[in-house]
Scaffold this active site. Structure first.
Site, PDB file in Angstrom:
ATOM      1  CD  GLU A  95      -2.625   1.035   2.715  1.00 41.36           C
ATOM      2  OE1 GLU A  95      -2.695  -0.048   3.338  1.00 41.36           O
ATOM      3  OE2 GLU A  95      -3.135   2.077   3.119  1.00 41.36           O
ATOM      4  CG  ASP A 154      -2.458   8.921   7.746  1.00 40.06           C
ATOM      5  OD1 ASP A 154      -2.525   7.710   7.987  1.00 40.06           O
ATOM      6  OD2 ASP A 154      -2.592   9.396   6.599  1.00 40.06           O
TER       7      ASP A 154
END
Ligand SMILES: Cc1ncc(COP(=O)(O)O)c(C=O)c1O
Lengths: 434, 267
Positions: free
Chosen positions: B49, B60
């Site tokens: 990924e 994040d």
């Protein structure tokens, strides 16, 4: 309400008329509901937040339909916020606008906590109680929304965390202290550009992790649905009051309405009462910073293009890669790279006009209002005042058969900006400079 | 046909889950991130990924934020992702690109899909795009035969699990906990429940990510999911290393340990 209606104003441009009537066929512009405003808006957020947004949307529409909710908000505004806020004519300032203009200020600066932000905050805080959540989080730029949120949290017994870019905690130190006095936790955000956009990123991260117990009390008409629609609705009171007050004073609708546009909540609040009146020109003034040509500004409509940030598609200051561009403004509250999706829609429709105002123009207007009227405005609001000064000469082209009547939303007061203004105008002792 | 799904099924048939490893493009630099991804594959990562650096990564946590901020400050460009994908895909591992939506919108949704497909990429993972907003991506991914990996979360309703499962291709990404990426002491029990619910809602393949960082956690998740997605823990090995070469070694060591956890898990 005594009001003369459109007879008081000359016809606006044909384009403006067409924009209003074309949309009139699809219902009033002022009642447009989300998630989309034309091509703008939506819900570009992590799936984890969708359930909470749905819950909020449902709670909001239930509350709207419940007379008890409206009555409680109205009572708080009357007894706590200090509504209705006054409408003040400012003739000595208007002399600088020219064309014999009459200028009226909607005095949101006189609300409890010092700006329009409290209108939305009290509305959402009452919803939080209904949803049974115990904690609110908020982002803040100038600190006004954070102060309003900390205030409502104290009033309604909610835990409160406010995210604020480190850069903004410095330029608005007074508001940091106010929030802490009110019992809120203020978290300086030290990543990215350390301004409002990064504070929103941190608030969103907090929300994703704590959404079950926490409401994100977003401070403007941006973000995912239902925020743009709901926050607009909580600020409608600005325009409704101003329209009635102006009708009482003058028997007319304004020829032009001026407001500053950060995320766009104070502007949307005052615009909403006039959106469906084709004779009323609507002007939003964005932060032109050091000038649009320098790249150091936050003028989304001059320097941006449609894109997605913080959950909504709107005009966005972005580079060729779709990365958010750094912004600059002397005013922390306008220093944001995107803008509410309903403004993007009104812009593309041609229903409202958006112009950049530079730091210098805003500070000149700031000083002018101080000296001519004894009112110290927020630097954000000074952008609207600078815009009004520009509208005088422009009004010669409007084909009016009377001197222009201009309504300016004075969204906040300048207490928080005294240090910035003092440094700008060289009024501080040398030791305090820099 | 989905390359990612094919790989996940092969691994499932051989009795184990896949290890999916995340790294951001451009850390420590573009070439370095390609080398790191290859090292990760050598050490046992099955599916890569690759993250597109973005200024506002709201899903994040601090570790990935730091790496991505560095990637942007050192001038990483979005279009460099295609060359990187091509080089990493040469290892034979399917390469998915993880990207926030605005960079794709800016590039042009169909153009991005076309260039990704041309580079041999498998598809996209889109943390801030829900299927409801993705009409043009659904069309582009169909046109260019790409996987589209949407996320589900413990807060997703049954209706949304079904909608997301139906819209996804390759696999469905189940976020183990409510929260942003980053190491957690434990993987919540809600992750196993979410995987079961997502399957019941119609998903064939479900991988679990967010908060998985240790070989033990990877083994636990591999016991019930089709794939284990690890990001922050791998990125941290690079951030903590004094130089790129030792970073790659530490990354390889962790990837190997995670792979051991995944392959050793009894299903
Ligand atoms: C006094 C004042 N006016 C305007 C703004 C800009 O926000 P909006 O555009 O949502 O009204 C702010 C934001 O902090 C503010 O404090």
């Amino acid at each position: 309400m005594t009001e003369a209606g459109p007879r008081g104003g000359a016809r606006a441009s044909d384009a403006l008329h067409r924009a209003v009537s074309a949309l009139g066929e699809r219902g009033p512009l002022s009642d447009q509901s989300g998630p989309y405003f034309g091509a703008f808006g939506g819900r570009f957020v992590p799936e984890a937040l969708i359930a909470a947004l749905d819950e909020l949307d449902t709670a909001y529409h239930k509350a709207l339909a419940d007379p008890a909710f409206g009555a409680e908000l109205e009572r708080l505004h009357r007894t706590y916020t200090g509504r209705p806020s006054p409408l003040t004519e400012v003739p000595r300032f208007a002399a600088h606008v020219g064309q014999g203009a009459r200028v009226f200020l909607k005095r949101e600066d006189l609300n409890h906590t010092g700006s329009h932000k409290i209108n939305n905050v009290l509305g959402q805080a009452l919803l939080v109680k209904r949803m049974g959540k115990k904690r609110v989080i908020a982002e803040t730029g100038a600190g006004q929304h954070g102060v309003a949120t900390a205030t409502a949290a104290a009033l309604l017994d909610l835990d409160c965390t406010v995210y604020m870019g480190e850069e903004d905690t410095r330029r608005q130190a007074l508001n940091v202290a106010r929030m802490r006095l009110l019992g809120a936790e203020v978290v300086p955000v030290t990543i990215g550009s350390r301004t409002l956009k990064d504070a929103i990123n941190e608030a969103l991260r907090d929300w994703v992790a704590n959404v079950e117990t926490t409401h994100y009390l977003l401070g403007t008409v941006t973000g995912p649905h239902p925020f743009p629609e709901m926050v607009r609705d909580f600020h409608r009171v600005i325009g409704e009051e101003a329209r009635a007050q102006l009708a009482e004073e003058t028997g007319r609708l304004p020829d032009a309405v001026a407001a500053c546009v950060g995320g766009g909540s104070n502007a949307m609040g005052i615009f909403s009462a006039f959106l469906d009146e084709p004779t009323v020109r609507l002007f939003g003034f964005e932060a032109g910073g050091e000038g649009v040509e320098t790249g150091r500004h936050a003028a989304r409509f001059s320097g941006g293009a449609p894109g997605v940030l913080h959950g909504a598609r709107s005009y966005l200051l972005q580079d060729q890669d779709g990365q958010t561009r750094p912004t600059h403004s002397v005013s922390a509250g306008l220093d944001y790279p995107s803008v509410g999706p309903a403004h993007a829609w009104l812009h593309d429709l041609g229903r409202a006009e958006y112009q950049p105002v530079t730091d210098v123009e805003a500070m000149d207007a700031f000083s002018l209002l101080c000296r001519t009227e004894g009112i110290i405005p927020a630097i954000e609001s000074a952008h609207a005042l600078a815009g009004a000064l520009r509208l005088g000469p422009q009004s010669a082209q409007w084909g009016l058969d009377h001197p222009p009547l201009i309504l300016v939303n004075l969204s906040g007061r300048g207490d928080k900006d005294v240090a910035t203004a003092g440094a700008w105008f060289g009024l501080l002792d040398e030791t305090e400079d820099e | 046909m989905s390359g990612t799904a094919t790989r996940l099924r092969e691994l499932r048939d051989s009795g184990r889950a896949a290890l999916v490893g995340y790294l951001p493009l451009g850390y420590p630099d573009v070439a370095g991130s390609v080398e790191a991804a290859k090292a990760m594959v050598d050490a046992g990562v099955d599916i890569v990924e690759l993250g597109v650096p973005y200024t506002d990564p709201v899903m994040d946590g601090p570790t990935i934020q730091r790496a991505v901020e560095h990637a942007l400050e050192t001038g990483t460009r979005v279009a460099q992702v295609f060359g990187a994908v091509e080089q990493i895909a040469a290892t034979g591992a399917p390469v998915l690109v993880m990207t926030y939506w605005n960079p794709v919108l800016r590039y042009g949704v169909d153009a991005f899909a076309r260039d990704l497909a041309a580079a041999g990429g498998a598809g996209l993972i889109t943390p801030d795009l829900i299927p409801d907003e993705g009409a043009d991506w659904l069309a582009a991914s169909d046109a260019h035969d790409l996987d589209r990996v949407f996320l589900v979360a413990p807060s997703s309703t049954t209706e949304r699990l079904a909608l997301t499962a139906a819209a996804s291709r390759g696999f469905v990404y189940a976020a183990s906990t409510m929260g942003v990426t980053g190491a957690r002491a434990t993987v919540g029990a809600q992750a196993a429940r979410l995987v079961a619910d997502t399957r019941a809602a119609g998903a064939e393949l479900v991988c679990v990510g967010v908060g998985v960082s240790t070989p033990d956690q990877a083994a636990e998740v591999a016991g019930y999911a089709d794939g284990v997605i690890v990001g922050s823990a791998l990125v941290r090995t690079l951030l903590d290393a004094p130089d790129a070469a030792s970073g790659r070694r530490a990354l390889g060591d962790l990837a190997a340990a995670l792979a051991e956890g995944v392959t050793g898990a009894r299903r």
